[in-house]
Motif scaffolding. Structure first.
Motif, PDB file in Angstrom:
ATOM      1  N   SER A   1       0.845  -1.187   0.000  1.00  0.00           N
ATOM      2  CA  SER A   1       0.000   0.000   0.000  1.00  0.00           C
ATOM      3  C   SER A   1       0.880   1.237   0.000  1.00  0.00           C
ATOM      4  O   SER A   1       1.964   1.235   0.571  1.00  0.00           O
ATOM      5  CB  SER A   1      -0.932   0.013   1.222  1.00  0.00           C
ATOM      6  OG  SER A   1      -0.183  -0.024   2.423  1.00  0.00           O
ATOM      7  N   THR A   2       0.395   2.280  -0.664  1.00  0.00           N
ATOM      8  CA  THR A   2       1.165   3.511  -0.811  1.00  0.00           C
ATOM      9  C   THR A   2       0.390   4.686  -0.242  1.00  0.00           C
ATOM     10  O   THR A   2      -0.820   4.819  -0.471  1.00  0.00           O
ATOM     11  CB  THR A   2       1.492   3.780  -2.291  1.00  0.00           C
ATOM     12  OG1 THR A   2       2.281   2.703  -2.799  1.00  0.00           O
ATOM     13  CG2 THR A   2       2.270   5.083  -2.448  1.00  0.00           C
ATOM     14  N   VAL A   3       1.099   5.505   0.499  1.00  0.00           N
ATOM     15  CA  VAL A   3       0.551   6.745   1.046  1.00  0.00           C
ATOM     16  C   VAL A   3       1.320   7.904   0.431  1.00  0.00           C
ATOM     17  O   VAL A   3       2.553   7.959   0.522  1.00  0.00           O
ATOM     18  CB  VAL A   3       0.673   6.779   2.585  1.00  0.00           C
ATOM     19  CG1 VAL A   3       0.185   8.115   3.124  1.00  0.00           C
ATOM     20  CG2 VAL A   3      -0.103   5.629   3.203  1.00  0.00           C
ATOM     21  N   ASN A   4       0.632   8.806  -0.237  1.00  0.00           N
ATOM     22  CA  ASN A   4       1.259   9.991  -0.807  1.00  0.00           C
ATOM     23  C   ASN A   4       1.237  11.133   0.209  1.00  0.00           C
ATOM     24  O   ASN A   4       0.299  11.264   0.990  1.00  0.00           O
ATOM     25  CB  ASN A   4       0.548  10.441  -2.084  1.00  0.00           C
ATOM     26  CG  ASN A   4       0.918   9.579  -3.277  1.00  0.00           C
ATOM     27  OD1 ASN A   4       1.876   8.807  -3.214  1.00  0.00           O
ATOM     28  ND2 ASN A   4       0.159   9.691  -4.353  1.00  0.00           N
ATOM     29  N   HIS A   5       2.274  11.959   0.160  1.00  0.00           N
ATOM     30  CA  HIS A   5       2.343  13.134   1.027  1.00  0.00           C
ATOM     31  C   HIS A   5       2.235  14.382   0.159  1.00  0.00           C
ATOM     32  O   HIS A   5       3.074  14.604  -0.722  1.00  0.00           O
ATOM     33  CB  HIS A   5       3.660  13.144   1.806  1.00  0.00           C
ATOM     34  CG  HIS A   5       3.686  12.158   2.930  1.00  0.00           C
ATOM     35  ND1 HIS A   5       3.828  12.523   4.251  1.00  0.00           N
ATOM     36  CD2 HIS A   5       3.577  10.803   2.939  1.00  0.00           C
ATOM     37  CE1 HIS A   5       3.819  11.445   5.017  1.00  0.00           C
ATOM     38  NE2 HIS A   5       3.671  10.382   4.235  1.00  0.00           N
ATOM     39  N   VAL A   6       1.218  15.165   0.397  1.00  0.00           N
ATOM     40  CA  VAL A   6       1.004  16.408  -0.337  1.00  0.00           C
ATOM     41  C   VAL A   6       1.005  17.550   0.662  1.00  0.00           C
ATOM     42  O   VAL A   6       0.206  17.569   1.593  1.00  0.00           O
ATOM     43  CB  VAL A   6      -0.329  16.381  -1.114  1.00  0.00           C
ATOM     44  CG1 VAL A   6      -0.521  17.694  -1.875  1.00  0.00           C
ATOM     45  CG2 VAL A   6      -0.363  15.193  -2.068  1.00  0.00           C
ATOM     46  N   MET A   7       1.931  18.495   0.498  1.00  0.00           N
ATOM     47  CA  MET A   7       2.076  19.624   1.419  1.00  0.00           C
ATOM     48  C   MET A   7       2.226  19.126   2.854  1.00  0.00           C
ATOM     49  O   MET A   7       1.704  19.717   3.797  1.00  0.00           O
ATOM     50  CB  MET A   7       0.884  20.571   1.299  1.00  0.00           C
ATOM     51  CG  MET A   7       0.634  21.129  -0.081  1.00  0.00           C
ATOM     52  SD  MET A   7       1.994  22.189  -0.648  1.00  0.00           S
ATOM     53  CE  MET A   7       1.786  23.601   0.442  1.00  0.00           C
ATOM     54  N   GLY A   8       2.947  17.988   2.985  1.00  0.00           N
ATOM     55  CA  GLY A   8       3.202  17.450   4.313  1.00  0.00           C
ATOM     56  C   GLY A   8       2.072  16.627   4.897  1.00  0.00           C
ATOM     57  O   GLY A   8       2.193  16.102   6.003  1.00  0.00           O
ATOM     58  N   VAL A   9       0.957  16.487   4.163  1.00  0.00           N
ATOM     59  CA  VAL A   9      -0.200  15.754   4.664  1.00  0.00           C
ATOM     60  C   VAL A   9      -0.255  14.377   3.997  1.00  0.00           C
ATOM     61  O   VAL A   9      -0.303  14.284   2.767  1.00  0.00           O
ATOM     62  CB  VAL A   9      -1.511  16.507   4.384  1.00  0.00           C
ATOM     63  CG1 VAL A   9      -2.706  15.708   4.879  1.00  0.00           C
ATOM     64  CG2 VAL A   9      -1.463  17.891   5.037  1.00  0.00           C
ATOM     65  N   PRO A  10      -0.247  13.283   4.776  1.00  0.00           N
ATOM     66  CA  PRO A  10      -0.321  11.940   4.178  1.00  0.00           C
ATOM     67  C   PRO A  10      -1.735  11.609   3.719  1.00  0.00           C
ATOM     68  O   PRO A  10      -2.708  11.897   4.413  1.00  0.00           O
ATOM     69  CB  PRO A  10       0.124  11.027   5.316  1.00  0.00           C
ATOM     70  CG  PRO A  10      -0.223  11.777   6.568  1.00  0.00           C
ATOM     71  CD  PRO A  10      -0.063  13.231   6.239  1.00  0.00           C
ATOM     72  N   ASN A  11      -1.832  11.000   2.532  1.00  0.00           N
ATOM     73  CA  ASN A  11      -3.120  10.591   1.984  1.00  0.00           C
ATOM     74  C   ASN A  11      -2.989   9.184   1.393  1.00  0.00           C
ATOM     75  O   ASN A  11      -2.070   8.933   0.604  1.00  0.00           O
ATOM     76  CB  ASN A  11      -3.576  11.546   0.875  1.00  0.00           C
ATOM     77  CG  ASN A  11      -3.833  12.948   1.370  1.00  0.00           C
ATOM     78  OD1 ASN A  11      -4.865  13.225   1.956  1.00  0.00           O
ATOM     79  ND2 ASN A  11      -2.878  13.844   1.119  1.00  0.00           N
ATOM     80  N   PRO A  12      -3.881   8.257   1.754  1.00  0.00           N
ATOM     81  CA  PRO A  12      -3.842   6.936   1.114  1.00  0.00           C
ATOM     82  C   PRO A  12      -3.970   7.082  -0.398  1.00  0.00           C
ATOM     83  O   PRO A  12      -4.684   7.972  -0.894  1.00  0.00           O
ATOM     84  CB  PRO A  12      -5.058   6.216   1.708  1.00  0.00           C
ATOM     85  CG  PRO A  12      -5.355   6.954   2.974  1.00  0.00           C
ATOM     86  CD  PRO A  12      -4.977   8.381   2.723  1.00  0.00           C
ATOM     87  N   TRP A  13      -3.295   6.206  -1.143  1.00  0.00           N
ATOM     88  CA  TRP A  13      -3.309   6.326  -2.600  1.00  0.00           C
ATOM     89  C   TRP A  13      -3.830   5.038  -3.253  1.00  0.00           C
ATOM     90  O   TRP A  13      -4.821   5.025  -3.926  1.00  0.00           O
ATOM     91  CB  TRP A  13      -1.917   6.659  -3.096  1.00  0.00           C
ATOM     92  CG  TRP A  13      -1.831   6.854  -4.579  1.00  0.00           C
ATOM     93  CD1 TRP A  13      -1.213   6.060  -5.492  1.00  0.00           C
ATOM     94  CD2 TRP A  13      -2.391   7.939  -5.321  1.00  0.00           C
ATOM     95  NE1 TRP A  13      -1.347   6.566  -6.765  1.00  0.00           N
ATOM     96  CE2 TRP A  13      -2.068   7.734  -6.690  1.00  0.00           C
ATOM     97  CE3 TRP A  13      -3.143   9.059  -4.966  1.00  0.00           C
ATOM     98  CZ2 TRP A  13      -2.465   8.606  -7.694  1.00  0.00           C
ATOM     99  CZ3 TRP A  13      -3.537   9.931  -5.971  1.00  0.00           C
ATOM    100  CH2 TRP A  13      -3.202   9.696  -7.318  1.00  0.00           C
ATOM    101  N   ASN A  14      -3.113   3.939  -3.060  1.00  0.00           N
ATOM    102  CA  ASN A  14      -3.562   2.674  -3.623  1.00  0.00           C
ATOM    103  C   ASN A  14      -3.017   1.518  -2.799  1.00  0.00           C
ATOM    104  O   ASN A  14      -2.108   1.698  -1.989  1.00  0.00           O
ATOM    105  CB  ASN A  14      -3.154   2.540  -5.091  1.00  0.00           C
ATOM    106  CG  ASN A  14      -1.660   2.713  -5.297  1.00  0.00           C
ATOM    107  OD1 ASN A  14      -0.850   2.100  -4.590  1.00  0.00           O
ATOM    108  ND2 ASN A  14      -1.267   3.532  -6.256  1.00  0.00           N
ATOM    109  N   LYS A  15      -3.581   0.342  -3.019  1.00  0.00           N
ATOM    110  CA  LYS A  15      -3.062  -0.851  -2.365  1.00  0.00           C
ATOM    111  C   LYS A  15      -3.399  -2.067  -3.209  1.00  0.00           C
ATOM    112  O   LYS A  15      -4.315  -2.039  -4.051  1.00  0.00           O
ATOM    113  CB  LYS A  15      -3.625  -1.005  -0.954  1.00  0.00           C
ATOM    114  CG  LYS A  15      -5.080  -1.401  -0.877  1.00  0.00           C
ATOM    115  CD  LYS A  15      -5.495  -1.672   0.575  1.00  0.00           C
ATOM    116  CE  LYS A  15      -6.954  -2.112   0.670  1.00  0.00           C
ATOM    117  NZ  LYS A  15      -7.344  -2.415   2.070  1.00  0.00           N
TER     118      LYS A  15
END
Length: 498
Positions: free
Chosen positions: A237-251
């Motif tokens: 599973s991958t979590v993206n960080h945008v402007m320092g905020v983690p967001n789930p992306w896919n798994k």
């Protein structure tokens, strides 16, 4: 007829700044990747266009670092990498350099080069299915300390990218740094950090990018992987960080049969509040070799067919053809798409690879390109020549050429090493157990690694000169056995599991 997408965004670790695009719908890097699988996708779709319009077409430079990513592509990559049979390099030979030539309309011109520097006995492993120089990232099978890429921007070869790797005491890559020349010399661009379990599997991979304005590293994403006690990947599973905020992306979730073959993968995407089913891949096997792979997407109406791939093997078990079909929505049926056929030598190594496209008008396969591979006496691939077919005829001048240069590294950095230090393995091939005679070594760490770089067996030996390792239940194929002990050069040999 519904064909595979016209847009191909191909990742090439040796891409030049001399990148080109045919149109807004067709983007690729130049020169193309020297993986057969990607190379022939390139030839099928692009080279005929290039050849016909080479002199007249206006090429504009474009750079992309992402690859085509469809649902199930991760699973397919894992399955296809596990399909690879043999380590193409003989013991104690490793890749030292490459040079790439491209046809410019009149002659072959040097466009790119790369060289690899090692500080000790670490070596190189190539995939015999793709003849792929896998030199990027934490899982690279080229275990260099530094790799330098050069390209010709018109003034001769100049460095444009550098990779730097750091390892732990077991020669496992823990950090990968990429430096890139965007003007003003090589500068930090991205960094990957690994967390590994006791078997060497990467359970957490953190990707960071250099923020030049604020002079600091920023996290861009984290991938988490879970393995079972047989080192099979169960979930990622991958979590993206945008402007320092983690967001789930896919798994993705993977399941296997009793022999460790991946039967099914399910991929999901994050919709902002929950996971949506995105796609699946269903595989079948015969004698632990992949035979078919069905890829489907999921929409509101349920599962929708996408691609159906079939893989075949010669009498020696070497991979020799790959047939791809696409789902035609209008006829609600599978239609031929692409065909790869191979000629293998007596050792199962590919010598000629042909790629064909299905012609609906003539109902025949038409050859689009051919790859020819040359080897030295140690079975190291030394040259790959890519030819284009036009109107059914082979253009005599290769369109692309890659040369590979090898160096001998046995006993690197170790003085007065004796033959008694060599490791003996028997039986080889094996099906249940292998015996390892350690010679002058008494304390050693023994690892058995698949061709994708994943450790499948790990054994610590103390105070003994002989050890036995179970290989029962492992998929058939070739593996690398590594023996490391204090005061001795690392020893590596290929082991075949039947």
């Amino acid at each position: 007829m519904v064909n595979k997408p016209v847009m191909w965004v191909l990742h090439d670790n040796h891409n030049s700044s001399f990148n080109k695009s045919i149109s807004t719908r067709l983007i690729f890097e130049w020169p193309p990747p020297y993986s057969f699988a990607r190379n022939f996708i390139f030839m099928r779709q692009i080279l005929p266009l290039l050849f016909m319009g080479f002199a007249a077409t206006s090429m504009q430079a474009q750079t992309t670092l992402s690859s085509k990513n469809t649902p199930g592509s991760t699973a397919k990559a894992i399955v296809q990498s596990s399909r690879a049979g043999a380590k193409t390099t003989a013991a104690y030979w490793r890749l030292a350099a490459t040079s790439d030539y491209s046809f410019d309309g009149s002659s072959l011109e040097l466009t790119d080069s790369a060289f690899y520097k090692y500080s000790n006995g670490r070596g190189s492993v190539l995939n015999t299915d793709d003849i792929d120089v896998d030199d990027y990232g934490l899982s690279s099978t080229i275990l260099y300390d530094t790799a330098v890429m050069l390209t010709d921007n018109g003034g001769g070869l100049e460095p444009y990218r550098r990779y730097i790797s750091n390892y732990d005491g077991s020669n496992r890559r823990m950090e990968f740094l990429e430096q890139y020349d965007n003007g003003g010399g090589l500068k930090d661009n991205s960094k990957h950090l690994a967390v590994r379990d006791a078997n060497g599997n990467i359970t957490k991979e953190t990707t960071l990018y250099w923020d030049g304005l604020n002079n600091k590293w920023d996290t861009s994403g984290i991938t988490f992987r879970v393995f079972d006690n047989q080192n099979k990947l169960l979930t990622d599973s991958t979590v993206n960080h945008v402007m320092g905020v983690p967001n789930p992306w896919n798994k993705s979730v993977y399941t296997y049969d009793g022999n460790g073959n991946m039967l099914h993968s399910m991929s999901y995407s994050w919709n902002g509040s929950s996971w949506d089913t995105a796609g699946q891949v269903i595989n079948t096997y015969s004698n632990n070799k992949i035979v078919t792979s069905l890829e489907q997407d999921y929409d509101t109406a349920g599962w929708v067919n996408n691609y159906f791939d079939s893989t075949g093997y010669d009498n020696n078990g070497a991979y020799n053809y790959y047939l791809s079909k696409s789902w035609d929505v209008d006829s609600a049926d599978w239609v031929y798409d692409q065909l790869e056929t191979r000629t293998n030598n007596s050792k199962g190594l590919p010598t000629n690879v042909f790629f064909s496209q299905w012609n609906d008008t003539t109902s025949n396969w038409e050859i689009q390109g051919e790859g020819e591979v040359s080897y030295d006496n140690n079975d190291n691939p030394t040259k790959i020549e890519v030819y284009v077919y036009f109107g059914g005829f082979k253009i005599p001048t290769p369109f692309l050429v890659r040369n590979m240069y090898w160096e001998y590294y046995f006993n690197v950095g170790v003085q007065d090493a004796q033959k008694k230090e060599q490791v003996v393995i028997y039986p080889n091939p094996a099906s249940t157990n292998i015996n390892i005679v350690l010679g002058d070594r008494k304390d050693a760490n023994i690892r058995l690694t698949g061709m994708s770089g994943q450790t499948v067996r790990d054994l610590q030996v103390n105070g003994m000169q002989k050890a036995t390792m179970s290989v029962a239940g492992l998929p058939a194929g070739n593996y690398i056995l590594s023996v490391e002990s204090k005061g001795h050069a690392p020893a590596r040999q290929m082991v075949t599991i039947q």
